[in-house]
Design a protein around this motif. Structure first.
Motif, PDB file in Angstrom:
ATOM      1  N   ASP A 123       0.841  -1.203   0.000  1.00 56.03           N
ATOM      2  CA  ASP A 123       0.000   0.000   0.000  1.00 56.03           C
ATOM      3  C   ASP A 123       0.875   1.252   0.000  1.00 56.03           C
ATOM      4  N   THR A 124       1.850   1.269  -0.902  1.00 62.62           N
ATOM      5  CA  THR A 124       2.805   2.371  -0.983  1.00 62.62           C
ATOM      6  C   THR A 124       2.128   3.715  -1.211  1.00 62.62           C
ATOM      7  N   TYR A 125       1.008   3.704  -1.921  1.00 61.43           N
ATOM      8  CA  TYR A 125       0.358   4.964  -2.295  1.00 61.43           C
ATOM      9  C   TYR A 125      -0.839   5.282  -1.399  1.00 61.43           C
ATOM     10  N   SER A 126      -0.811   4.762  -0.183  1.00 66.00           N
ATOM     11  CA  SER A 126      -1.963   4.904   0.706  1.00 66.00           C
ATOM     12  C   SER A 126      -2.294   6.359   1.006  1.00 66.00           C
ATOM     13  N   HIS A 127      -1.283   7.225   1.082  1.00 63.57           N
ATOM     14  CA  HIS A 127      -1.541   8.626   1.427  1.00 63.57           C
ATOM     15  C   HIS A 127      -2.177   9.404   0.281  1.00 63.57           C
ATOM     16  N   LEU A 128      -2.174   8.816  -0.918  1.00 61.93           N
ATOM     17  CA  LEU A 128      -2.784   9.477  -2.076  1.00 61.93           C
ATOM     18  C   LEU A 128      -4.164   8.923  -2.374  1.00 61.93           C
ATOM     19  N   ALA A 129      -4.581   7.904  -1.642  1.00 59.57           N
ATOM     20  CA  ALA A 129      -5.823   7.187  -1.950  1.00 59.57           C
ATOM     21  C   ALA A 129      -6.896   7.493  -0.913  1.00 59.57           C
ATOM     22  N   PHE A 185       6.820   5.954   3.372  1.00 55.18           N
ATOM     23  CA  PHE A 185       6.609   7.396   3.307  1.00 55.18           C
ATOM     24  C   PHE A 185       7.446   8.073   2.221  1.00 55.18           C
ATOM     25  N   ALA A 186       8.133   7.279   1.398  1.00 55.06           N
ATOM     26  CA  ALA A 186       8.994   7.860   0.372  1.00 55.06           C
ATOM     27  C   ALA A 186       8.202   8.678  -0.634  1.00 55.06           C
ATOM     28  N   LYS A 187       7.009   8.211  -1.003  1.00 54.04           N
ATOM     29  CA  LYS A 187       6.228   8.896  -2.032  1.00 54.04           C
ATOM     30  C   LYS A 187       5.685  10.232  -1.540  1.00 54.04           C
ATOM     31  N   ILE A 188       5.278  10.290  -0.280  1.00 56.90           N
ATOM     32  CA  ILE A 188       4.563  11.465   0.201  1.00 56.90           C
ATOM     33  C   ILE A 188       5.466  12.473   0.898  1.00 56.90           C
ATOM     34  N   LEU A 189       6.597  12.010   1.469  1.00 55.28           N
ATOM     35  CA  LEU A 189       7.438  12.916   2.247  1.00 55.28           C
ATOM     36  C   LEU A 189       8.803  13.157   1.614  1.00 55.28           C
ATOM     37  N   ALA A 190       9.654  12.150   1.649  1.00 55.40           N
ATOM     38  CA  ALA A 190      11.016  12.320   1.145  1.00 55.40           C
ATOM     39  C   ALA A 190      11.593  10.959   0.804  1.00 55.40           C
ATOM     40  N   PRO A 191      11.993  10.729  -0.447  1.00 55.08           N
ATOM     41  CA  PRO A 191      12.517   9.426  -0.843  1.00 55.08           C
ATOM     42  C   PRO A 191      13.715   8.978  -0.012  1.00 55.08           C
ATOM     43  N   ASN A 192      14.547   9.920   0.430  1.00 52.62           N
ATOM     44  CA  ASN A 192      15.785   9.543   1.103  1.00 52.62           C
ATOM     45  C   ASN A 192      15.624   9.300   2.600  1.00 52.62           C
ATOM     46  N   TRP A 193      14.446   9.511   3.148  1.00 50.95           N
ATOM     47  CA  TRP A 193      14.267   9.199   4.567  1.00 50.95           C
ATOM     48  C   TRP A 193      14.240   7.684   4.776  1.00 50.95           C
ATOM     49  N   ARG A 194      13.781   6.943   3.798  1.00 49.97           N
ATOM     50  CA  ARG A 194      13.773   5.482   3.840  1.00 49.97           C
ATOM     51  C   ARG A 194      13.142   4.932   5.112  1.00 49.97           C
ATOM     52  N   VAL A 195      11.943   5.394   5.412  1.00 49.59           N
ATOM     53  CA  VAL A 195      11.187   4.843   6.536  1.00 49.59           C
ATOM     54  C   VAL A 195       9.975   4.110   5.976  1.00 49.59           C
ATOM     55  N   GLY A 196       9.917   2.817   6.208  1.00 46.48           N
ATOM     56  CA  GLY A 196       8.778   2.009   5.810  1.00 46.48           C
ATOM     57  C   GLY A 196       8.353   1.142   6.979  1.00 46.48           C
ATOM     58  N   TYR A 197       7.352   0.312   6.750  1.00 44.70           N
ATOM     59  CA  TYR A 197       6.906  -0.565   7.831  1.00 44.70           C
ATOM     60  C   TYR A 197       6.047  -1.684   7.270  1.00 44.70           C
ATOM     61  N   LEU A 198       5.849  -2.696   8.094  1.00 43.99           N
ATOM     62  CA  LEU A 198       4.926  -3.765   7.757  1.00 43.99           C
ATOM     63  C   LEU A 198       4.116  -4.119   9.001  1.00 43.99           C
ATOM     64  N   ALA A 199       2.918  -4.619   8.776  1.00 45.29           N
ATOM     65  CA  ALA A 199       2.062  -5.140   9.844  1.00 45.29           C
ATOM     66  C   ALA A 199       1.745  -6.579   9.472  1.00 45.29           C
ATOM     67  N   GLN A 228       1.097  15.070  15.342  1.00 41.69           N
ATOM     68  CA  GLN A 228       0.640  16.455  15.370  1.00 41.69           C
ATOM     69  C   GLN A 228      -0.228  16.819  14.163  1.00 41.69           C
ATOM     70  N   GLY A 229      -0.505  15.846  13.293  1.00 39.16           N
ATOM     71  CA  GLY A 229      -1.390  16.080  12.153  1.00 39.16           C
ATOM     72  C   GLY A 229      -0.742  16.757  10.967  1.00 39.16           C
ATOM     73  N   GLN A 230       0.564  16.985  11.041  1.00 38.51           N
ATOM     74  CA  GLN A 230       1.236  17.684   9.945  1.00 38.51           C
ATOM     75  C   GLN A 230       1.275  16.834   8.673  1.00 38.51           C
ATOM     76  N   LEU A 231       1.512  15.535   8.830  1.00 37.26           N
ATOM     77  CA  LEU A 231       1.540  14.660   7.663  1.00 37.26           C
ATOM     78  C   LEU A 231       0.163  14.586   7.006  1.00 37.26           C
ATOM     79  N   ARG A 232      -0.876  14.513   7.790  1.00 37.96           N
ATOM     80  CA  ARG A 232      -2.234  14.438   7.236  1.00 37.96           C
ATOM     81  C   ARG A 232      -2.554  15.689   6.419  1.00 37.96           C
ATOM     82  N   ARG A 233      -2.246  16.866   6.949  1.00 43.58           N
ATOM     83  CA  ARG A 233      -2.525  18.109   6.218  1.00 43.58           C
ATOM     84  C   ARG A 233      -1.679  18.215   4.959  1.00 43.58           C
ATOM     85  N   HIS A 234      -0.430  17.777   5.058  1.00 40.48           N
ATOM     86  CA  HIS A 234       0.447  17.778   3.885  1.00 40.48           C
ATOM     87  C   HIS A 234      -0.104  16.851   2.802  1.00 40.48           C
ATOM     88  N   ALA A 235      -0.566  15.673   3.183  1.00 44.04           N
ATOM     89  CA  ALA A 235      -1.118  14.719   2.216  1.00 44.04           C
ATOM     90  C   ALA A 235      -2.358  15.287   1.534  1.00 44.04           C
TER      91      ALA A 235
END
Length: 489
Positions: A308-314, A336-350, A384-391
């Motif tokens: 679900d790489t594009y979850s923040h756009l959907a 979060f590479a698509k929505i924030l910064a490719p070089n942060w390289r933060v991902g996750y799995l559940a 703090q909701g900053q990512l949500r508003r940015h998305a």
């Protein structure tokens, strides 16, 4: 265009141009070079110059000549000796008047050969020119720079004891606890029931996919993957020794009949799916298809990895297999590479509770753990909701870019093989996009030809475009000119 000089012949310049692109993997293994006649016309040189240049490439082991078919890029990692110089002349006699081979002649990828994705990957790091790049896989840097809250979050985190504590220890094996807590709340909004203990951070979403594959698969295991699909996933699974089973992806979801046949014949261990804003088509899975996929997984005992790489756009209400399944047979992957910064390289799995420890063992063997400082900063941005508003801002801006890009593509004579949605468009050009990509690279534009999104590299008239980088009418004017030249040969 090539320019005659006292120090470098036209032949040397042409051979060097192709050699550079082959070594940089911008021309991938298996790509067909233009015919001698076509290359001579494109570059404004004589056929003899092209023959001599191809001779040099053959001598360097960068290409091979296939009788009656043309010149193809070799795998430069192979140990077999290069073709002998001089073969170009013999091959030229057979193919100078030939066009591109038909799909049937090209044939499927031979069993055991490497699926190539490096052209697309290296394109992420290669700037063909200062022009916007249609084949890009991320938002333009100018868009991402609007997320000014990220540096502020990093400063806040590093201004505390967290800097010393985070730097002098490996951190938590599963990942930063604060981030896993906010991710659990984020997943609950998507109706994915994941507790923090079932969530593991990774070095980007690709790392998460790799952890799952290395944990659940061994060499020779069959894996179902959607086609067209992300070429990196095809290549990564192939490199692990898995048997890649491509499943056609349509507007409703994967082809269920093909999946059922695979299950009966091969007993696959895994199915990798992009349910929401599928790359490259933009399709979203329907509830009916999702239900049947889960039934197949239960009946034939395989796991599903939902990327679900594009979850923040959907839309939040989009159908996700993990939400319907409740993390029983499904593993959820995002980043979060698509929505924030490719070089942060933060991902996750559940993951299902019974798989978490096995997946964690694989993570520890590959990276020990993940950097906690960026994870703490990201947790702060989400909390703090900053990512949500940015998305929300990015989705609005993307919709405007998509509308303009679609209009320009249609005016340029293209059509869309899938309803435009998300970041990417799946565009029908009417010409071989492998050949088109080579021509457009001469013009300073890096394309993503359709063959890159298939497990078997065959001629294809489709290409994937990034809506955010194809709003420039200048690109489409060049595109029209190059396509017209290709059709008039």
């Amino acid at each position: 265009m090539l320019t005659r000089t006292a120090h470098r012949t036209l032949t040397e310049q042409l051979a060097e141009r192709f050699a550079e692109r082959i070594r940089a993997r911008l021309l991938p293994v298996g790509a067909r070079l233009p015919s001698v006649r076509e290359c001579a016309r494109q570059q404004g040189v004589s056929p003899y110059t092209v023959v001599a240049a191809y001779d040099q490439l053959l001598a360097q082991g960068l290409v091979e000549a296939r009788r009656q078919r043309g010149f193809y890029v070799r795998d430069i990692g192979q140990k077999t000796p290069p073709a002998l110089a001089g073969q170009a002349q013999a091959a030229t006699e057979n193919i100078a008047s030939e066009g591109a081979p038909a799909a049937a002649e090209a044939g499927p990828l031979p069993s055991g050969s490497h699926i190539n994705a490096t052209a697309l990957i290296r394109g992420m790091f290669h700037q063909a020119s200062s022009k916007p790049q249609p084949g890009a896989g991320v938002f333009p840097p100018q868009w991402l720079q609007e997320a000014r809250f990220m540096p502020a979050a990093v400063r806040k985190v590093t201004g505390s004891r967290a800097l010393q504590d985070g730097s002098l220890s490996y951190g938590e094996p599963l990942g930063d606890a604060d981030l896993r807590n906010v991710l659990a709340r984020r997943l609950a909004e998507l109706n994915v029931p994941a507790r923090p203990a079932h969530i593991m951070t990774t070095v980007g979403a690709t790392h998460a996919l790799d952890i799952v594959s290395r944990t659940l698969l061994k060499a020779g295991d069959p894996v179902m993957v959607e086609e067209p699909g992300w070429s990196v996933e095809f290549a990564r699974l192939d490199a692990l020794g898995a048997r890649v089973l491509p499943v056609p992806r349509g507007p409703q979801g994967p082809d269920l009949d093909v999946m059922a046949r695979y299950c009966e014949v091969y007993a696959p261990k895994l199915f990798v799916s992009v349910s929401v804003l599928h790359n490259p088509t933009g399709y979203c899975l329907t509830p009916g298809s999702a239900h049947q996929v889960l039934q197949l997984a239960q009946q034939h005992d395989f796991h599903i990895v939902e990327d679900d790489t594009y979850s923040h756009l959907a839309p939040v209400h989009a159908t996700r297999l993990t939400a319907l399944d409740g993390l029983r047979r499904t593993i959820y992957v995002s980043g979060f590479a698509k929505i924030l910064a490719p070089n942060w390289r933060v991902g996750y799995l559940a993951a299902p509770p019974d798989l978490v420890e096995r997946l964690l063992d694989t993570k520890l063997l590959s990276t020990l753990t993940t950097p906690s400082i960026l994870e703490k900063a990201l947790a702060l941005c989400i909390d703090q909701g900053q990512l949500r508003r940015h998305a929300e801002r990015m989705r609005l801006r993307l919709a405007q870019a998509r509308a303009r890009s679609v209009q320009l593509a249609l005016e340029a004579g293209c059509s869309f093989a899938a309803e435009p949605a998300g970041m990417f468009g799946w565009v029908e050009t009417g010409v071989d996009t492998d050949m088109l990509a080579q021509r457009m690279l001469d013009e300073g534009y890096l394309l993503a030809p359709g063959a890159l999104f298939h497990a078997s590299r065959q001629p294809c008239t489709l290409m994937r475009i990034n809506f955010t980088t194809t709003q420039d009418a200048a690109f489409w004017r060049v595109f029209q000119r190059v396509v017209a030249q290709s059709r008039s040969r």
